[in-house]
Design a protein around this motif. Structure first.
Motif, PDB file in Angstrom:
ATOM      1  N   GLN A  16       0.833  -1.204   0.000  1.00 28.20           N
ATOM      2  CA  GLN A  16       0.000   0.000   0.000  1.00 28.20           C
ATOM      3  C   GLN A  16       0.868   1.254   0.000  1.00 28.20           C
ATOM      4  N   GLN A  17       1.951   1.234   0.750  1.00 30.25           N
ATOM      5  CA  GLN A  17       2.845   2.388   0.802  1.00 30.25           C
ATOM      6  C   GLN A  17       3.514   2.614  -0.552  1.00 30.25           C
ATOM      7  N   HIS A  18       3.919   1.527  -1.216  1.00 26.58           N
ATOM      8  CA  HIS A  18       4.525   1.631  -2.543  1.00 26.58           C
ATOM      9  C   HIS A  18       3.512   2.197  -3.549  1.00 26.58           C
ATOM     10  N   ALA A  19       2.280   1.720  -3.486  1.00 25.62           N
ATOM     11  CA  ALA A  19       1.235   2.215  -4.383  1.00 25.62           C
ATOM     12  C   ALA A  19       0.995   3.706  -4.173  1.00 25.62           C
ATOM     13  N   LEU A  20       1.003   4.144  -2.935  1.00 24.08           N
ATOM     14  CA  LEU A  20       0.806   5.558  -2.639  1.00 24.08           C
ATOM     15  C   LEU A  20       1.973   6.389  -3.159  1.00 24.08           C
ATOM     16  N   ARG A  21       3.200   5.918  -2.964  1.00 26.36           N
ATOM     17  CA  ARG A  21       4.370   6.645  -3.483  1.00 26.36           C
ATOM     18  C   ARG A  21       4.313   6.747  -5.007  1.00 26.36           C
ATOM     19  N   THR A  22       3.896   5.677  -5.657  1.00 24.15           N
ATOM     20  CA  THR A  22       3.775   5.670  -7.114  1.00 24.15           C
ATOM     21  C   THR A  22       2.718   6.658  -7.580  1.00 24.15           C
ATOM     22  N   ALA A  50      13.011  16.942 -10.122  1.00 23.74           N
ATOM     23  CA  ALA A  50      14.163  16.419  -9.382  1.00 23.74           C
ATOM     24  C   ALA A  50      13.720  15.662  -8.135  1.00 23.74           C
ATOM     25  N   SER A  51      12.679  16.149  -7.466  1.00 23.93           N
ATOM     26  CA  SER A  51      12.214  15.457  -6.260  1.00 23.93           C
ATOM     27  C   SER A  51      11.645  14.081  -6.601  1.00 23.93           C
ATOM     28  N   ILE A  52      11.009  13.966  -7.748  1.00 23.44           N
ATOM     29  CA  ILE A  52      10.489  12.654  -8.176  1.00 23.44           C
ATOM     30  C   ILE A  52      11.647  11.687  -8.378  1.00 23.44           C
ATOM     31  N   ASP A  58      12.367   4.576  -9.017  1.00 21.86           N
ATOM     32  CA  ASP A  58      11.850   3.338  -9.606  1.00 21.86           C
ATOM     33  C   ASP A  58      10.385   3.440  -9.999  1.00 21.86           C
ATOM     34  N   ALA A  59       9.766   4.598  -9.821  1.00 21.94           N
ATOM     35  CA  ALA A  59       8.355   4.774 -10.166  1.00 21.94           C
ATOM     36  C   ALA A  59       8.181   4.678 -11.678  1.00 21.94           C
ATOM     37  N   PRO A  60       7.041   4.165 -12.129  1.00 20.52           N
ATOM     38  CA  PRO A  60       6.805   4.071 -13.573  1.00 20.52           C
ATOM     39  C   PRO A  60       6.944   5.419 -14.302  1.00 20.52           C
ATOM     40  N   VAL A  61       6.684   6.497 -13.624  1.00 16.79           N
ATOM     41  CA  VAL A  61       6.740   7.821 -14.241  1.00 16.79           C
ATOM     42  C   VAL A  61       8.159   8.391 -14.284  1.00 16.79           C
ATOM     43  N   ALA A  62       9.121   7.711 -13.716  1.00 14.10           N
ATOM     44  CA  ALA A  62      10.488   8.233 -13.632  1.00 14.10           C
ATOM     45  C   ALA A  62      11.115   8.455 -15.006  1.00 14.10           C
ATOM     46  N   LEU A  63      10.876   7.578 -15.953  1.00 17.51           N
ATOM     47  CA  LEU A  63      11.451   7.740 -17.284  1.00 17.51           C
ATOM     48  C   LEU A  63      10.896   9.000 -17.959  1.00 17.51           C
ATOM     49  N   ARG A  64       9.583   9.178 -17.889  1.00 18.28           N
ATOM     50  CA  ARG A  64       8.968  10.390 -18.452  1.00 18.28           C
ATOM     51  C   ARG A  64       9.482  11.638 -17.734  1.00 18.28           C
ATOM     52  N   THR A  65       9.695  11.523 -16.437  1.00 16.18           N
ATOM     53  CA  THR A  65      10.207  12.655 -15.663  1.00 16.18           C
ATOM     54  C   THR A  65      11.609  13.011 -16.099  1.00 16.18           C
ATOM     55  N   ARG A  66      12.428  12.011 -16.309  1.00 20.45           N
ATOM     56  CA  ARG A  66      13.806  12.247 -16.752  1.00 20.45           C
ATOM     57  C   ARG A  66      13.799  12.947 -18.114  1.00 20.45           C
ATOM     58  N   TYR A  67      12.922  12.507 -19.014  1.00 19.62           N
ATOM     59  CA  TYR A  67      12.811  13.130 -20.329  1.00 19.62           C
ATOM     60  C   TYR A  67      12.323  14.578 -20.194  1.00 19.62           C
ATOM     61  N   ALA A  68      11.319  14.814 -19.352  1.00 15.23           N
ATOM     62  CA  ALA A  68      10.790  16.169 -19.153  1.00 15.23           C
ATOM     63  C   ALA A  68      11.859  17.086 -18.564  1.00 15.23           C
ATOM     64  N   LEU A  69      12.638  16.564 -17.639  1.00  9.61           N
ATOM     65  CA  LEU A  69      13.699  17.369 -17.036  1.00  9.61           C
ATOM     66  C   LEU A  69      14.774  17.704 -18.078  1.00  9.61           C
TER      67      LEU A  69
END
Length: 85
Positions: A16-22, A50-52, A58-69
């Protein structure tokens, strides 16, 4: 006395904690986009992105975040920071 707090929504298990972080990472990604793209506040977008990557790499959105950054850094003329991302 004070009213009782309803803590039933607090994630207790690791799953549940992992799901919330994601979920929070995905919402923060949207916030970063709003700052960068809609409000033209690249400085705040950079902080959110950067905070993400710092807190949930390891969040699924991390790759998109890296590209956006990287896109943000390139738009600010900082290709030296954008290329490694």
């Amino acid at each position: 006395g004070p009213p009782r707090l309803d803590l039933s929504g607090v994630p207790r298990t690791p799953e549940q904690q992992h799901a919330l972080r994601t979920e929070r990472a995905a919402l923060r990604y949207e916030l970063g986009n709003a700052f960068f793209l809609a409000l033209e506040r690249a400085d705040l977008g950079r902080e959110v992105y950067a905070s993400i990557l710092d807190e949930t790499p390891d969040a699924p959105v991390a790759l998109r975040t890296r590209y956006a950054l990287a896109e943000l850094e390139a738009s600010q003329g900082r290709t030296d920071r954008a290329t490694p991302l």
